[in-house]
Design a protein around this motif. Structure first.
Motif, PDB file in Angstrom:
ATOM      1  N   SER A 101       0.812  -1.209   0.000  1.00 32.19           N
ATOM      2  CA  SER A 101       0.000   0.000   0.000  1.00 32.19           C
ATOM      3  C   SER A 101       0.848   1.263   0.000  1.00 32.19           C
ATOM      4  O   SER A 101       0.370   2.329  -0.349  1.00 32.19           O
ATOM      5  CB  SER A 101      -0.954   0.006   1.200  1.00 32.19           C
ATOM      6  N   GLU A 102       2.122   1.143   0.394  1.00 31.18           N
ATOM      7  CA  GLU A 102       2.992   2.309   0.439  1.00 31.18           C
ATOM      8  C   GLU A 102       3.714   2.541  -0.886  1.00 31.18           C
ATOM      9  O   GLU A 102       4.274   3.602  -1.100  1.00 31.18           O
ATOM     10  CB  GLU A 102       4.014   2.148   1.571  1.00 31.18           C
ATOM     11  N   LEU A 161       2.225   3.241  -7.986  1.00 25.38           N
ATOM     12  CA  LEU A 161       2.297   2.581  -9.287  1.00 25.38           C
ATOM     13  C   LEU A 161       3.534   3.052 -10.044  1.00 25.38           C
ATOM     14  O   LEU A 161       4.216   2.260 -10.694  1.00 25.38           O
ATOM     15  CB  LEU A 161       1.030   2.850 -10.092  1.00 25.38           C
ATOM     16  N   ALA A 162       3.859   4.322  -9.947  1.00 20.41           N
ATOM     17  CA  ALA A 162       5.036   4.863 -10.640  1.00 20.41           C
ATOM     18  C   ALA A 162       6.312   4.199 -10.117  1.00 20.41           C
ATOM     19  O   ALA A 162       7.210   3.869 -10.901  1.00 20.41           O
ATOM     20  CB  ALA A 162       5.104   6.370 -10.455  1.00 20.41           C
ATOM     21  N   GLU A 163       6.396   3.984  -8.805  1.00 23.22           N
ATOM     22  CA  GLU A 163       7.570   3.324  -8.234  1.00 23.22           C
ATOM     23  C   GLU A 163       7.654   1.875  -8.715  1.00 23.22           C
ATOM     24  O   GLU A 163       8.730   1.390  -9.055  1.00 23.22           O
ATOM     25  CB  GLU A 163       7.515   3.355  -6.710  1.00 23.22           C
ATOM     26  N   LEU A 164       6.526   1.207  -8.750  1.00 13.00           N
ATOM     27  CA  LEU A 164       6.491  -0.169  -9.208  1.00 13.00           C
ATOM     28  C   LEU A 164       6.922  -0.268 -10.667  1.00 13.00           C
ATOM     29  O   LEU A 164       7.733  -1.115 -11.037  1.00 13.00           O
ATOM     30  CB  LEU A 164       5.091  -0.759  -9.031  1.00 13.00           C
ATOM     31  N   ARG A 165       6.414   0.613 -11.497  1.00 14.88           N
ATOM     32  CA  ARG A 165       6.794   0.611 -12.912  1.00 14.88           C
ATOM     33  C   ARG A 165       8.275   0.907 -13.074  1.00 14.88           C
ATOM     34  O   ARG A 165       8.953   0.329 -13.912  1.00 14.88           O
ATOM     35  CB  ARG A 165       5.950   1.608 -13.693  1.00 14.88           C
ATOM     36  N   GLY A 166       8.791   1.824 -12.256  1.00 15.46           N
ATOM     37  CA  GLY A 166      10.226   2.138 -12.307  1.00 15.46           C
ATOM     38  C   GLY A 166      11.068   0.937 -11.922  1.00 15.46           C
ATOM     39  O   GLY A 166      12.087   0.646 -12.556  1.00 15.46           O
TER      40      GLY A 166
END
Length: 65
Positions: A10-11, A14-19
């Motif tokens: 939850s922390e 989506l942008a971090e995950l894609r990166g």
């Protein structure tokens, strides 16, 4: 041993995950895909389909091909 603690789902945005995925992608090796050769029907033995599954597949043409 690393003391890095991954953030909870939850922390992470989506942008971090894609990166993260983009940085990992070059490390993933995609194996060469071998073309599947057709198998003669005479070589297929012992395949049984439950009646409920056969009815399901039989009725799929009602929804279009």
């Amino acid at each position: 041993m690393s003391k890095h603690i991954a953030p909870r789902e939850s922390e992470m945005s989506l942008a971090e995950l894609r990166g993260d995925c983009a940085r990992m992608a070059p490390h993933w090796v995609v194996p060469a895909r071998a073309a599947a050769a057709p198998v003669a029907p005479s070589l297929i033995h012992g395949v049984s389909v439950p009646p409920a599954s056969a009815r399901l597949i039989d009725s799929m043409s009602e929804y279009g091909d």
